[in-house]
Design a protein around this motif. Structure first.
Motif, mmCIF file in Angstrom:
data_model
loop_
_atom_site.group_PDB
_atom_site.id
_atom_site.type_symbol
_atom_site.label_atom_id
_atom_site.label_comp_id
_atom_site.label_asym_id
_atom_site.label_seq_id
_atom_site.Cartn_x
_atom_site.Cartn_y
_atom_site.Cartn_z
ATOM 1 N N SER A 1 8.663 2.238 1.503
ATOM 2 C CA SER A 1 7.898 2.547 2.706
ATOM 3 C C SER A 1 8.307 3.885 3.311
ATOM 4 N N ASP B 1 7.787 -3.343 9.025
ATOM 5 C CA ASP B 1 7.519 -4.454 8.110
ATOM 6 C C ASP B 1 8.733 -5.373 8.114
ATOM 7 N N GLY C 1 9.888 -6.291 2.780
ATOM 8 C CA GLY C 1 9.960 -5.085 3.582
ATOM 9 C C GLY C 1 11.342 -4.795 4.110
ATOM 10 N N THR D 1 5.141 -8.393 11.280
ATOM 11 C CA THR D 1 4.888 -6.976 11.521
ATOM 12 C C THR D 1 4.924 -6.675 13.010
#
Length: 228
Positions: free
Chosen positions: A73, A59, A64, A210
């Motif tokens: 995460s 991410d 992220g 991503t």
């Protein structure tokens, strides 16, 4: 902001005042936290081994890539893990910066090398921490399991010497070469990194923020990889 405050401040990415980062530090250092070499080494080991290293699916959004986002995460690549380590160091009063480099990785899987477009990886990230009067570099990136699968000795850090890279793997084959250093930064230079990654490695992206899916564990070689 003074130079001293800049390397201790909570920032967008090194958000060490956030609840996830504070809880992470308390878990790793349950007693009174001190800005000692032993404490920094403990944080290093926790980031290295408790946060799974994975390039695929990374991410790369602003959230992220924050330290708190990495903890939510539970995985990330060198950028994510070095951001978390640098933030955790600041949480106990240890000045820290991020170091951005370009490297040649001789032990990437065939698929990852194809997606990267060769064996040169742009914007590899590690951290620089000041313990006492010395700035030391540390790379809390490749966890022990992945190192075993790729036959690389895990990088150790004791808070007294640099922990940057092993130029050879456990069988004596070349592993990592540093080609260029972009500099040291008080916070992640997000636009520089993302623009640079998109330009250098467009096939790695499955979206604007991503990386494509996959698994480094699944792509680990069944036998020692050949020397490039």
């Amino acid at each position: 902001m003074t130079a001293e405050r800049a390397v201790l401040a909570a920032t967008e990415f090194l958000d060490h005042e956030s609840a996830p980062v504070r809880e992470f530090v308390r878990r790793v250092l349950p007693g009174p936290a001190t800005a000692s070499a032993d404490a920094v080494a403990a944080l290093y080991r926790a980031v290295r081994d408790d946060v799974r290293y994975e390039v695929y699916g990374a991410d790369l959004s602003r959230g992220g890539l924050s330290a708190s986002g990495v903890l939510r995460s539970g995985s990330g690549m060198c950028l994510h893990k070095s951001v978390l380590f640098a933030a955790a160091a600041r949480a106990i009063g240890v000045p820290s910066r991020l170091v951005l480099t370009d490297v040649r990785n001789h032990l990437a899987s065939d698929r990852l090398r194809a997606l990267v477009g060769g064996d040169v990886f742009r914007f590899h990230c590690l951290a620089s921490v000041r313990i006492g009067e010395r700035w030391l570099r540390a790379t809390p990136v490749f966890n022990k399991r992945l190192c075993r699968l790729y036959r690389i000795a895990p990088l150790e850090f004791d808070g007294t010497e640099d922990s940057v890279y092993h130029p050879y793997d456990a069988a004596g084959r070349r592993h990592l070469e540093f080609l260029h250093e972009h500099g040291e930064f008080d916070d992640l230079p997000y636009d520089l990194v993302i623009t640079g990654l998109r330009a250098a490695h467009p096939l790695l992206f499955s979206g604007s923020e991503t990386f494509t899916t996959g698994s480094l564990v699944a792509e680990a070689p069944a036998k020692p990889p050949k020397l490039y």
